[in-house]
Design a protein around this motif. Structure first.
Motif, PDB file in Angstrom:
ATOM      1  N   ASN A  43      31.456  51.246  24.830  1.00  0.00           N
ATOM      2  CA  ASN A  43      32.654  50.763  25.519  1.00  0.00           C
ATOM      3  C   ASN A  43      32.797  51.395  26.904  1.00  0.00           C
ATOM      4  O   ASN A  43      33.143  50.707  27.869  1.00  0.00           O
ATOM      5  CB  ASN A  43      33.900  51.031  24.686  1.00  0.00           C
ATOM      6  CG  ASN A  43      33.990  50.143  23.465  1.00  0.00           C
ATOM      7  OD1 ASN A  43      33.364  49.096  23.394  1.00  0.00           O
ATOM      8  ND2 ASN A  43      34.751  50.561  22.483  1.00  0.00           N
ATOM      9  N   LEU A  44      32.527  52.698  26.993  1.00  0.00           N
ATOM     10  CA  LEU A  44      32.619  53.369  28.292  1.00  0.00           C
ATOM     11  C   LEU A  44      31.559  52.847  29.259  1.00  0.00           C
ATOM     12  O   LEU A  44      31.827  52.665  30.449  1.00  0.00           O
ATOM     13  CB  LEU A  44      32.496  54.880  28.131  1.00  0.00           C
ATOM     14  CG  LEU A  44      33.692  55.583  27.495  1.00  0.00           C
ATOM     15  CD1 LEU A  44      33.374  57.048  27.236  1.00  0.00           C
ATOM     16  CD2 LEU A  44      34.931  55.449  28.373  1.00  0.00           C
ATOM     17  N   LYS A  45      30.360  52.598  28.747  1.00  0.00           N
ATOM     18  CA  LYS A  45      29.299  52.048  29.605  1.00  0.00           C
ATOM     19  C   LYS A  45      29.671  50.658  30.104  1.00  0.00           C
ATOM     20  O   LYS A  45      29.421  50.322  31.265  1.00  0.00           O
ATOM     21  CB  LYS A  45      27.971  52.008  28.859  1.00  0.00           C
ATOM     22  CG  LYS A  45      27.309  53.367  28.748  1.00  0.00           C
ATOM     23  CD  LYS A  45      25.970  53.272  28.018  1.00  0.00           C
ATOM     24  CE  LYS A  45      25.266  54.612  27.995  1.00  0.00           C
ATOM     25  NZ  LYS A  45      23.976  54.554  27.277  1.00  0.00           N
ATOM     26  N   ALA A  46      30.260  49.856  29.232  1.00  0.00           N
ATOM     27  CA  ALA A  46      30.693  48.514  29.634  1.00  0.00           C
ATOM     28  C   ALA A  46      31.797  48.600  30.693  1.00  0.00           C
ATOM     29  O   ALA A  46      31.798  47.854  31.668  1.00  0.00           O
ATOM     30  CB  ALA A  46      31.173  47.723  28.422  1.00  0.00           C
ATOM     31  N   THR A  47      32.726  49.534  30.497  1.00  0.00           N
ATOM     32  CA  THR A  47      33.798  49.742  31.472  1.00  0.00           C
ATOM     33  C   THR A  47      33.228  50.191  32.804  1.00  0.00           C
ATOM     34  O   THR A  47      33.612  49.674  33.867  1.00  0.00           O
ATOM     35  CB  THR A  47      34.808  50.794  30.946  1.00  0.00           C
ATOM     36  OG1 THR A  47      35.370  50.312  29.724  1.00  0.00           O
ATOM     37  CG2 THR A  47      35.910  51.062  31.949  1.00  0.00           C
ATOM     38  N   LEU A  48      32.298  51.124  32.763  1.00  0.00           N
ATOM     39  CA  LEU A  48      31.667  51.616  33.979  1.00  0.00           C
ATOM     40  C   LEU A  48      30.949  50.485  34.711  1.00  0.00           C
ATOM     41  O   LEU A  48      31.098  50.333  35.927  1.00  0.00           O
ATOM     42  CB  LEU A  48      30.682  52.749  33.643  1.00  0.00           C
ATOM     43  CG  LEU A  48      29.898  53.332  34.810  1.00  0.00           C
ATOM     44  CD1 LEU A  48      30.829  53.972  35.831  1.00  0.00           C
ATOM     45  CD2 LEU A  48      28.877  54.349  34.305  1.00  0.00           C
ATOM     46  N   ALA A  49      30.202  49.700  33.978  1.00  0.00           N
ATOM     47  CA  ALA A  49      29.483  48.580  34.595  1.00  0.00           C
ATOM     48  C   ALA A  49      30.454  47.602  35.248  1.00  0.00           C
ATOM     49  O   ALA A  49      30.207  47.119  36.359  1.00  0.00           O
ATOM     50  CB  ALA A  49      28.618  47.872  33.553  1.00  0.00           C
ATOM     51  N   GLN A  50      31.573  47.329  34.577  1.00  0.00           N
ATOM     52  CA  GLN A  50      32.574  46.404  35.142  1.00  0.00           C
ATOM     53  C   GLN A  50      33.171  46.969  36.428  1.00  0.00           C
ATOM     54  O   GLN A  50      33.316  46.258  37.414  1.00  0.00           O
ATOM     55  CB  GLN A  50      33.679  46.131  34.115  1.00  0.00           C
ATOM     56  CG  GLN A  50      34.756  45.185  34.618  1.00  0.00           C
ATOM     57  CD  GLN A  50      34.210  43.815  34.955  1.00  0.00           C
ATOM     58  OE1 GLN A  50      33.384  43.270  34.229  1.00  0.00           O
ATOM     59  NE2 GLN A  50      34.647  43.243  36.059  1.00  0.00           N
ATOM     60  N   TYR A  51      33.524  48.252  36.421  1.00  0.00           N
ATOM     61  CA  TYR A  51      34.078  48.868  37.627  1.00  0.00           C
ATOM     62  C   TYR A  51      33.054  48.878  38.758  1.00  0.00           C
ATOM     63  O   TYR A  51      33.399  48.642  39.915  1.00  0.00           O
ATOM     64  CB  TYR A  51      34.562  50.299  37.340  1.00  0.00           C
ATOM     65  CG  TYR A  51      35.970  50.351  36.838  1.00  0.00           C
ATOM     66  CD1 TYR A  51      37.044  50.197  37.696  1.00  0.00           C
ATOM     67  CD2 TYR A  51      36.237  50.542  35.488  1.00  0.00           C
ATOM     68  CE1 TYR A  51      38.349  50.239  37.231  1.00  0.00           C
ATOM     69  CE2 TYR A  51      37.543  50.576  35.004  1.00  0.00           C
ATOM     70  CZ  TYR A  51      38.588  50.429  35.887  1.00  0.00           C
ATOM     71  OH  TYR A  51      39.878  50.467  35.424  1.00  0.00           O
ATOM     72  N   GLU A  52      31.789  49.129  38.423  1.00  0.00           N
ATOM     73  CA  GLU A  52      30.755  49.139  39.460  1.00  0.00           C
ATOM     74  C   GLU A  52      30.576  47.752  40.059  1.00  0.00           C
ATOM     75  O   GLU A  52      30.425  47.609  41.272  1.00  0.00           O
ATOM     76  CB  GLU A  52      29.434  49.677  38.905  1.00  0.00           C
ATOM     77  CG  GLU A  52      29.458  51.174  38.678  1.00  0.00           C
ATOM     78  CD  GLU A  52      28.226  51.700  37.970  1.00  0.00           C
ATOM     79  OE1 GLU A  52      27.569  50.929  37.215  1.00  0.00           O
ATOM     80  OE2 GLU A  52      27.923  52.896  38.156  1.00  0.00           O
ATOM     81  N   ARG A  53      30.591  46.721  39.211  1.00  0.00           N
ATOM     82  CA  ARG A  53      30.483  45.345  39.718  1.00  0.00           C
ATOM     83  C   ARG A  53      31.670  45.015  40.615  1.00  0.00           C
ATOM     84  O   ARG A  53      31.522  44.422  41.682  1.00  0.00           O
ATOM     85  CB  ARG A  53      30.391  44.353  38.562  1.00  0.00           C
ATOM     86  CG  ARG A  53      29.036  44.282  37.916  1.00  0.00           C
ATOM     87  CD  ARG A  53      28.907  43.088  36.977  1.00  0.00           C
ATOM     88  NE  ARG A  53      29.853  43.127  35.863  1.00  0.00           N
ATOM     89  CZ  ARG A  53      29.648  43.758  34.713  1.00  0.00           C
ATOM     90  NH1 ARG A  53      28.537  44.420  34.515  1.00  0.00           N
ATOM     91  NH2 ARG A  53      30.543  43.719  33.759  1.00  0.00           N
ATOM     92  N   THR A  54      32.857  45.415  40.166  1.00  0.00           N
ATOM     93  CA  THR A  54      34.065  45.157  40.954  1.00  0.00           C
ATOM     94  C   THR A  54      34.003  45.888  42.286  1.00  0.00           C
ATOM     95  O   THR A  54      34.314  45.318  43.331  1.00  0.00           O
ATOM     96  CB  THR A  54      35.321  45.588  40.170  1.00  0.00           C
ATOM     97  OG1 THR A  54      35.373  44.848  38.951  1.00  0.00           O
ATOM     98  CG2 THR A  54      36.585  45.343  40.968  1.00  0.00           C
ATOM     99  N   GLU A  55      33.556  47.142  42.248  1.00  0.00           N
ATOM    100  CA  GLU A  55      33.461  47.941  43.462  1.00  0.00           C
ATOM    101  C   GLU A  55      32.453  47.331  44.431  1.00  0.00           C
ATOM    102  O   GLU A  55      32.707  47.239  45.638  1.00  0.00           O
ATOM    103  CB  GLU A  55      33.056  49.369  43.102  1.00  0.00           C
ATOM    104  CG  GLU A  55      33.191  50.348  44.245  1.00  0.00           C
ATOM    105  CD  GLU A  55      32.908  51.775  43.786  1.00  0.00           C
ATOM    106  OE1 GLU A  55      31.718  52.137  43.708  1.00  0.00           O
ATOM    107  OE2 GLU A  55      33.882  52.487  43.499  1.00  0.00           O
ATOM    108  N   GLN A  56      31.314  46.877  43.917  1.00  0.00           N
ATOM    109  CA  GLN A  56      30.309  46.251  44.770  1.00  0.00           C
ATOM    110  C   GLN A  56      30.841  44.950  45.364  1.00  0.00           C
ATOM    111  O   GLN A  56      30.612  44.644  46.529  1.00  0.00           O
ATOM    112  CB  GLN A  56      29.023  45.991  43.984  1.00  0.00           C
ATOM    113  CG  GLN A  56      28.266  47.250  43.644  1.00  0.00           C
ATOM    114  CD  GLN A  56      27.129  47.018  42.664  1.00  0.00           C
ATOM    115  OE1 GLN A  56      26.953  45.906  42.143  1.00  0.00           O
ATOM    116  NE2 GLN A  56      26.365  48.059  42.397  1.00  0.00           N
ATOM    117  N   GLY A  57      31.566  44.202  44.552  1.00  0.00           N
ATOM    118  CA  GLY A  57      32.164  42.955  45.047  1.00  0.00           C
ATOM    119  C   GLY A  57      33.192  43.227  46.135  1.00  0.00           C
ATOM    120  O   GLY A  57      33.242  42.515  47.137  1.00  0.00           O
ATOM    121  N   ASN A  58      33.989  44.271  45.937  1.00  0.00           N
ATOM    122  CA  ASN A  58      34.989  44.620  46.954  1.00  0.00           C
ATOM    123  C   ASN A  58      34.316  45.047  48.248  1.00  0.00           C
ATOM    124  O   ASN A  58      34.769  44.683  49.335  1.00  0.00           O
ATOM    125  CB  ASN A  58      35.901  45.743  46.451  1.00  0.00           C
ATOM    126  CG  ASN A  58      36.841  45.276  45.360  1.00  0.00           C
ATOM    127  OD1 ASN A  58      37.043  44.076  45.183  1.00  0.00           O
ATOM    128  ND2 ASN A  58      37.388  46.209  44.618  1.00  0.00           N
TER     129      ASN A  58
END
Length: 101
Positions: free
Chosen positions: A78-93
């Motif tokens: 779950n933490l890895k999935a959360t991290l991946a989502q935040y990283e994708r969001t950060e890259q998109g931003n």
């Protein structure tokens, strides 16, 4: 609307720490396998009763260890999935903030 700030380095450190704990549990489970195979000191009834109870206690500890491993695996995933989502969001931003040609 309020947001929650997530420190990605802290999240990565938490994942690493949980993985370390899980590794220790795996080692304990491996070395603790002998606890489930306790044999009586003799063929007398007290020795056999002791061996049965000791093996049952060892199995209970092993089962508990396995349950904790499974819980940690779920938490890590779950933490890895959360991290991946935040990283994708950060890259998109970051991509959205780049000047357009």
């Amino acid at each position: 609307m309020t947001g929650t700030k997530v420190d990605l380095e802290t999240l990565r450190a938490a994942i690493k720490e949980y993985e370390s704990i899980k590794d220790e549990l795996l080692q304990a489970h491996s070395s603790g396998e002998v606890l489930t195979a306790v044999k009586g000191a003799g063929k007398d009834m007290p020795s056999q009763v002791y061996a049965t109870w000791a093996a049952a206690a060892g199995k209970a500890h092993q089962d508990s260890n396995k349950q904790l491993q499974d819980a940690l695996t779920t938490r890590i995933d779950n933490l890895k999935a959360t991290l991946a989502q935040y990283e994708r969001t950060e890259q998109g931003n970051q991509a959205n903030l780049k000047p357009k040609d």
